[in-house]
Write an enzyme that holds these catalytic residues in place. Structure first.
Site, PDB file in Angstrom:
ATOM      1  N   ARG A   1       4.010  -0.725 -93.250  1.00 27.80           N
ATOM      2  CA  ARG A   1       3.823  -0.551 -91.194  1.00 27.80           C
ATOM      3  C   ARG A   1       2.679   0.601 -91.409  1.00 27.80           C
ATOM      4  O   ARG A   1       3.721   1.668 -90.623  1.00 27.80           O
ATOM      5  CB  ARG A   1       5.040  -0.832 -90.799  1.00 27.80           C
ATOM      6  CG  ARG A   1       4.674  -0.992 -89.376  1.00 27.80           C
ATOM      7  CD  ARG A   1       6.069  -1.995 -88.567  1.00 27.80           C
ATOM      8  NE  ARG A   1       5.910  -1.965 -87.438  1.00 27.80           N
ATOM      9  CZ  ARG A   1       5.617  -0.858 -86.071  1.00 27.80           C
ATOM     10  NH1 ARG A   1       5.998  -0.363 -86.758  1.00 27.80           N
ATOM     11  NH2 ARG A   1       5.215  -2.088 -84.776  1.00 27.80           N
TER      12      ARG A   1
ATOM     13  N   LYS B   1       6.292   9.204 -88.432  1.00 33.73           N
ATOM     14  CA  LYS B   1       7.746   9.670 -88.093  1.00 33.73           C
ATOM     15  C   LYS B   1       7.992  10.772 -87.780  1.00 33.73           C
ATOM     16  O   LYS B   1       7.637  11.619 -88.628  1.00 33.73           O
ATOM     17  CB  LYS B   1       8.746   8.550 -89.037  1.00 33.73           C
ATOM     18  CG  LYS B   1       8.319   6.856 -87.468  1.00 33.73           C
ATOM     19  CD  LYS B   1       9.700   6.127 -88.469  1.00 33.73           C
ATOM     20  CE  LYS B   1       9.525   4.647 -88.009  1.00 33.73           C
ATOM     21  NZ  LYS B   1      10.789   3.602 -88.667  1.00 33.73           N
TER      22      LYS B   1
END
Length: 285
Positions: free
Chosen positions: A260, A225
């Protein structure tokens, strides 16, 4: 919370080790891997590779939730998701999760062979989501978000970030239970990158353990991210593997149960070492 959860003959023994949810975006526009796995054959190959590398769950998403992503039609999402679930189910042994905010997609995917619903809105975008999951009697991931993927980057004002996340998740857990979803089938996600700025993402890691009193397993999705890219000055999400590894270690140390991730093989090694250090020492900490 319950000590374990069995999904498709796989026992998730919370607190004993960290579990990996492998990301399978069957979209043309996801932030990191859009277009790589949006054909059936590519999706199958990637799913099998992730399972071989140590994925405990495969998470299939047909709608991109990157900042600014446009909502696709229900029909398009159903076609993307169902074609892959139906292909994977006969050949993939691990549980399959469907990443969706639409009750119709969740129901169709579960009927087709998926096992878990992963809703970034925690049931707030579609009023039928929580009743539908209750009727299906499957686990659900409830994630914190403000706004929508189109607006969330403008929704980062909080009086108290961690308290607001806690309150939102507490309310959605309560709503889920009132509608008939078992407490032991609820997993929570603080929503790294969803209506959170750079500093707020870091604060979530530092305060993650405070969410333990919600009595649900914690899922953290930090893989590749932008906050990692900011730290590394790395604009290419695919080159953020080492940064993701560090974030995963921090998440494990502070109480994450599921990670995840895109890079399953690398993060499986990270979890093996981090679990040996942090979980095996829990008795004397």
């Amino acid at each position: 919370m319950s000590d374990n959860l069995t999904i498709r003959n796989h026992c998730f023994d919370w607190g004993k080790r960290t579990y990996l949810m492998g990301i399978l975006n069957v979209t043309p526009d996801s932030f990191s891997d859009g277009g790589k796995f949006n054909t059936a054959s590519a999706a199958l190959t990637q799913a099998q590779a992730m399972v071989a590398a140590g994925a405990d769950i495969i998470d299939i998403g047909g709608q991109s939730t990157r900042p600014g992503a446009e909502q696709i039609s229900l029909e398009a999402e159903l076609e993307r998701v169902l074609s892959v679930v139906e292909l994977l189910r006969p050949v993939v042994d691990v549980p399959i999760s469907v990443d969706t905010t639409r009750a119709e997609v969740a129901k169709a995917a579960i009927i087709a062979g998926a096992d878990i619903v992963n809703d970034i809105s925690a049931g707030t975008f579609d009023p039928q989501m929580l009743p539908t999951v209750a009727s299906l009697n499957v686990p659900i991931v409830l994630m914190h978000i403000k706004g929508t993927p189109q607006t969330m980057q403008k929704c980062t004002d909080y009086e108290d970030l961690i308290a607001d996340i806690y309150k939102f998740l507490f309310e959605q857990i309560t709503n889920a239970r009132l509608l008939g979803i078992d407490q032991n089938k609820i997993i929570i996600d603080p929503g790294i990158g969803f209506a959170k700025n750079y500093q707020q993402n870091l604060e979530i890691f530092r305060c993650l353990e405070s969410l333990k009193t919600l009595n649900s397993p914690i899922l953290v999705g930090a893989s590749r991210k932008s906050f990692i890219g900011n730290i590394l000055n790395q604009p290419d999400p695919r080159l953020r593997v080492w940064g993701t590894a560090a974030a995963c270690c921090a998440a494990i140390f502070n109480g994450a149960d599921i990670l995840r991730v895109h890079d399953v093989r690398e993060m499986q090694e990270v979890t093996l070492v981090a679990d040996a250090i942090f979980r095996d020492s829990a008795a004397w900490r």
